[in-house]
Write a protein that holds these residues in place. Structure first.
Motif, PDB file in Angstrom:
ATOM      1  N   ILE A   1     -39.472  -8.962  97.236  1.00  9.44           N
ATOM      2  CA  ILE A   1     -39.695  -9.181  95.804  1.00  9.44           C
ATOM      3  C   ILE A   1     -40.176 -10.619  95.667  1.00  9.44           C
ATOM      4  O   ILE A   1     -39.578 -11.534  96.242  1.00  9.44           O
TER       5      ILE A   1
ATOM      6  N   ALA B   1     -39.712 -13.860  90.392  1.00  7.85           N
ATOM      7  CA  ALA B   1     -38.850 -13.010  89.564  1.00  7.85           C
ATOM      8  C   ALA B   1     -37.557 -13.747  89.198  1.00  7.85           C
ATOM      9  O   ALA B   1     -36.978 -13.511  88.140  1.00  7.85           O
TER      10      ALA B   1
ATOM     11  N   LEU C   1     -42.616  -6.177  86.899  1.00  4.67           N
ATOM     12  CA  LEU C   1     -42.941  -6.211  88.319  1.00  4.67           C
ATOM     13  C   LEU C   1     -43.526  -4.874  88.756  1.00  4.67           C
ATOM     14  O   LEU C   1     -42.979  -3.827  88.430  1.00  4.67           O
TER      15      LEU C   1
ATOM     16  N   VAL D   1     -38.730  -3.248  86.192  1.00  6.71           N
ATOM     17  CA  VAL D   1     -39.192  -2.617  87.421  1.00  6.71           C
ATOM     18  C   VAL D   1     -39.345  -1.126  87.143  1.00  6.71           C
ATOM     19  O   VAL D   1     -38.568  -0.552  86.365  1.00  6.71           O
TER      20      VAL D   1
ATOM     21  N   PRO E   1     -45.128  -9.649  90.190  1.00  6.71           N
ATOM     22  CA  PRO E   1     -45.446  -9.625  88.757  1.00  6.71           C
ATOM     23  C   PRO E   1     -46.740  -8.877  88.479  1.00  6.71           C
ATOM     24  O   PRO E   1     -47.690  -8.953  89.268  1.00  6.71           O
TER      25      PRO E   1
END
Length: 160
Positions: free
Chosen positions: A116, A120, A48, A128, A65
């Motif tokens: 986010i 995910a 990410l 991350v 992503p």
């Protein structure tokens, strides 16, 4: 403690489990996130990228992503705003305390609203940025949302 950054310190304070992964950062890579995924040998959609943006002039953080683009329209909507735009790199560095290429959603100098991308949640763990170039944190996406105080919503542009 090696690789101690504001991000890892913040996660330890919260008692959140994570693994650190280092890789050789390529400052010439077209996509930092994709380069990290390749270097770590993981699918790009598990890495990410942390993007700093502004919604109606207020700073926000979007975590999406590596193989996706953030939808400014969706980001503005998630943050209850009208319009969103990317933050200038110098402003992002000043606000977060991190260098571009090493911006983490955790342990930023000033906490800002964070989203986010909900994709995910399809992974057991995601990667991350760990707060410095060449450092990735492998973490449960639910723990990542908790640590960043993030909303889990769709903020990426569709791939139709």
């Amino acid at each position: 403690m090696p690789n101690s950054t504001p991000a890892t310190i913040a996660l330890r304070k919260l008692g959140i489990a994570f693994k650190l992964h280092t890789y050789v950062y390529d400052s010439n890579a077209e996509s930092i996130g994709l380069q990290a995924a390749e270097a770590l040998g993981v699918e790009p959609n598990r890495v990410l990228k942390t993007l700093m943006a502004e919604v109606d002039g207020k700073p926000v953080c979007a975590v999406v992503p590596a193989d996706c683009e953030v939808s400014m329209k969706k980001l503005a909507s998630v943050m209850d705003g009208k319009s969103a735009k990317m933050m200038r790199p110098a402003d992002a560095e000043r606000l977060t305390g991190y260098h571009v290429g090493g911006i983490s959603p955790f342990g930023q100098k000033k906490r800002v609203p964070t989203a986010i991308d909900e994709s995910a949640l399809t992974h057991v763990t995601v990667f991350v940025n760990g707060g410095q170039r060449g450092l990735q944190i492998e973490i449960d996406p639910n723990d990542a949302a908790l640590a960043a105080g993030a909303k889990m919503q769709a903020v990426t542009a569709s791939h139709e």
